[in-house]
Design an enzyme around this catalytic site. Structure first.
Site, PDB file in Angstrom:
ATOM      1  N   THR A 142      40.272  43.354  37.086  1.00 24.93           N
ATOM      2  CA  THR A 142      40.422  44.753  36.987  1.00 24.93           C
ATOM      3  C   THR A 142      41.654  45.356  37.819  1.00 24.93           C
ATOM      4  OG1 THR A 142      38.852  45.040  38.506  1.00 24.93           O
ATOM      5  CG2 THR A 142      38.092  45.039  36.330  1.00 24.93           C
ATOM      6  N   ASP A 165      34.987  44.764  51.089  1.00 28.95           N
ATOM      7  CA  ASP A 165      36.023  44.007  51.135  1.00 28.95           C
ATOM      8  C   ASP A 165      35.417  42.637  51.001  1.00 28.95           C
ATOM      9  OD1 ASP A 165      37.920  42.086  52.036  1.00 28.95           O
ATOM     10  OD2 ASP A 165      38.989  43.219  53.329  1.00 28.95           O
ATOM     11  N   ILE A 166      35.846  41.957  50.012  1.00 29.08           N
ATOM     12  CA  ILE A 166      35.047  40.723  49.893  1.00 29.08           C
ATOM     13  C   ILE A 166      35.141  39.603  50.728  1.00 29.08           C
ATOM     14  CG2 ILE A 166      36.748  39.522  48.169  1.00 29.08           C
ATOM     15  CD1 ILE A 166      34.407  38.728  46.438  1.00 29.08           C
ATOM     16  N   GLY A 200      46.361  41.577  45.883  1.00 26.89           N
ATOM     17  CA  GLY A 200      45.044  41.827  45.827  1.00 26.89           C
ATOM     18  C   GLY A 200      44.012  41.058  46.400  1.00 26.89           C
ATOM     19  N   VAL A 201      42.742  40.597  45.700  1.00 25.74           N
ATOM     20  CA  VAL A 201      41.959  39.817  46.408  1.00 25.74           C
ATOM     21  C   VAL A 201      42.275  38.476  46.942  1.00 25.74           C
ATOM     22  CG1 VAL A 201      39.837  38.519  45.668  1.00 25.74           C
ATOM     23  CG2 VAL A 201      39.777  40.835  44.967  1.00 25.74           C
ATOM     24  N   ASP A 202      43.378  37.973  46.181  1.00 24.37           N
ATOM     25  CA  ASP A 202      43.974  36.574  46.462  1.00 24.37           C
ATOM     26  C   ASP A 202      44.634  36.930  47.648  1.00 24.37           C
ATOM     27  OD1 ASP A 202      44.620  34.064  45.878  1.00 24.37           O
ATOM     28  OD2 ASP A 202      46.208  34.703  44.459  1.00 24.37           O
ATOM     29  N   TYR A 224      45.835  42.593  37.202  1.00 22.97           N
ATOM     30  CA  TYR A 224      45.816  42.255  35.715  1.00 22.97           C
ATOM     31  C   TYR A 224      45.618  43.375  34.659  1.00 22.97           C
ATOM     32  CZ  TYR A 224      46.979  37.196  36.838  1.00 22.97           C
ATOM     33  OH  TYR A 224      47.364  36.014  37.397  1.00 22.97           O
TER      34      TYR A 224
HETATM   35  P1  ADP Z   1      43.354  40.545  39.246  1.00 18.58           P
HETATM   36  O1  ADP Z   1      44.975  40.004  39.345  1.00 18.58           O
HETATM   37  O2  ADP Z   1      42.339  39.533  38.490  1.00 18.58           O
HETATM   38  O3  ADP Z   1      43.389  41.915  38.382  1.00 18.58           O
HETATM   39  P2  ADP Z   1      43.068  41.922  41.770  1.00 18.58           P
HETATM   40  O4  ADP Z   1      42.864  41.047  43.067  1.00 18.58           O
HETATM   41  O5  ADP Z   1      44.562  42.658  41.780  1.00 18.58           O
HETATM   42  O6  ADP Z   1      42.970  40.770  40.672  1.00 18.58           O
HETATM   43  O7  ADP Z   1      41.966  42.954  41.646  1.00 18.58           O
HETATM   44  C1  ADP Z   1      40.763  42.587  41.187  1.00 18.58           C
HETATM   45  C2  ADP Z   1      39.783  43.646  41.704  1.00 18.58           C
HETATM   46  O8  ADP Z   1      39.484  43.544  42.940  1.00 18.58           O
HETATM   47  C3  ADP Z   1      40.283  45.152  41.653  1.00 18.58           C
HETATM   48  O9  ADP Z   1      39.235  45.870  41.077  1.00 18.58           O
HETATM   49  C4  ADP Z   1      40.712  45.344  43.152  1.00 18.58           C
HETATM   50  O10 ADP Z   1      40.544  46.796  43.314  1.00 18.58           O
HETATM   51  C5  ADP Z   1      39.743  44.821  43.703  1.00 18.58           C
HETATM   52  N1  ADP Z   1      40.025  44.282  45.233  1.00 18.58           N
HETATM   53  C6  ADP Z   1      41.218  44.123  45.796  1.00 18.58           C
HETATM   54  N2  ADP Z   1      41.128  43.837  46.928  1.00 18.58           N
HETATM   55  C7  ADP Z   1      39.801  43.562  47.111  1.00 18.58           C
HETATM   56  C8  ADP Z   1      39.122  42.930  48.284  1.00 18.58           C
HETATM   57  N3  ADP Z   1      39.760  42.622  49.452  1.00 18.58           N
HETATM   58  N4  ADP Z   1      37.632  43.062  48.309  1.00 18.58           N
HETATM   59  C9  ADP Z   1      37.252  43.226  47.279  1.00 18.58           C
HETATM   60  N5  ADP Z   1      37.788  43.678  46.133  1.00 18.58           N
HETATM   61  C10 ADP Z   1      39.292  43.664  46.129  1.00 18.58           C
END
Ligand code: ADP
Length: 169
Positions: free
Chosen positions: A123, A10-11, A32-34, A126
């Site tokens: 990935t 998890d980032i 997601g990450v955001d 989006y």
């Molecule tokens: P986007 O809208 O750019 O596709 P996402 O956040 O939906 O961004 O996903 C980008 C990547 O990050 C995906 O491969 C997703 O599985 C991964 N991801 C989601 N949450 C986390 C997290 N907490 N830490 C790291 N990677 C994550």
């Protein structure tokens, strides 16, 4: 030389000078990450994002660009927000995805960040195919001149980790 490292996880749990957010152009949060970054980083990040919307980025952050804010409660000094392109099967948007990595590193250099953690931009929600996203990420970082000493890709699951590992072998 910039070292490229891979971590599965998890980032928002990473320690780094800068953590890159796969943001959307509103800069006001999303899934997601955001969502995870704003949840764990606390309100200070959103507050700075709102200020950016009220000043330089009235129309939002364009796709392929990057901008830094505080990292709030995350174990980092900065969050670098970048907006990946939405995957399209009819249009080649890979230059925009490459730009996310390049622009994020440019912002990192301007800040003096030496370690930068990236997610696999575009990935998730989006829809960018993971293997192609990994290819663009690794190729772009390798081709970018930067003072960043470590680029750490933080991959959420085995599939993502293996896609990136395949590019580094
Ligand atoms: P986007 O809208 O750019 O596709 P996402 O956040 O939906 O961004 O996903 C980008 C990547 O990050 C995906 O491969 C997703 O599985 C991964 N991801 C989601 N949450 C986390 C997290 N907490 N830490 C790291 N990677 C994550």
């Amino acid at each position: 030389m910039t070292a490229i490292t891979l971590v599965r996880g998890d980032i928002t749990r990473q320690t780094a000078d800068a953590i890159v957010n796969a943001a959307n152009s509103s800069l006001l949060g999303g899934g997601g990450v955001d969502g995870a970054i704003h949840r764990r980083g606390g309100p200070a990040i959103l507050e700075e994002c709102r200020k950016l919307r009220a000043s330089h980025y009235g129309r939002g952050l364009p796709t392929g660009k990057a901008v830094a804010t505080t990292a709030g409660d995350l174990d980092a000094r900065w969050v670098i927000h970048t907006v990946g392109p939405v995957w399209s099967s009819s249009e080649d948007r890979s230059a925009q995805l490459a730009s996310c990595y390049r622009e994020s590193l440019r912002v990192a250099d301007a800040l003096g960040a030496r370690t930068v953690a990236f997610p696999a931009v575009s990935t998730g929600i989006y829809g960018w195919p993971m293997h192609d996203g990994a290819r663009i990420a690794v190729e772009t970082v390798r081709a970018t001149a930067t003072s960043v000493e470590e680029v750490r890709f933080v991959l959420f699951d085995d599939r993502a980790y293996e896609a990136f590992a395949g590019r580094l072998r």
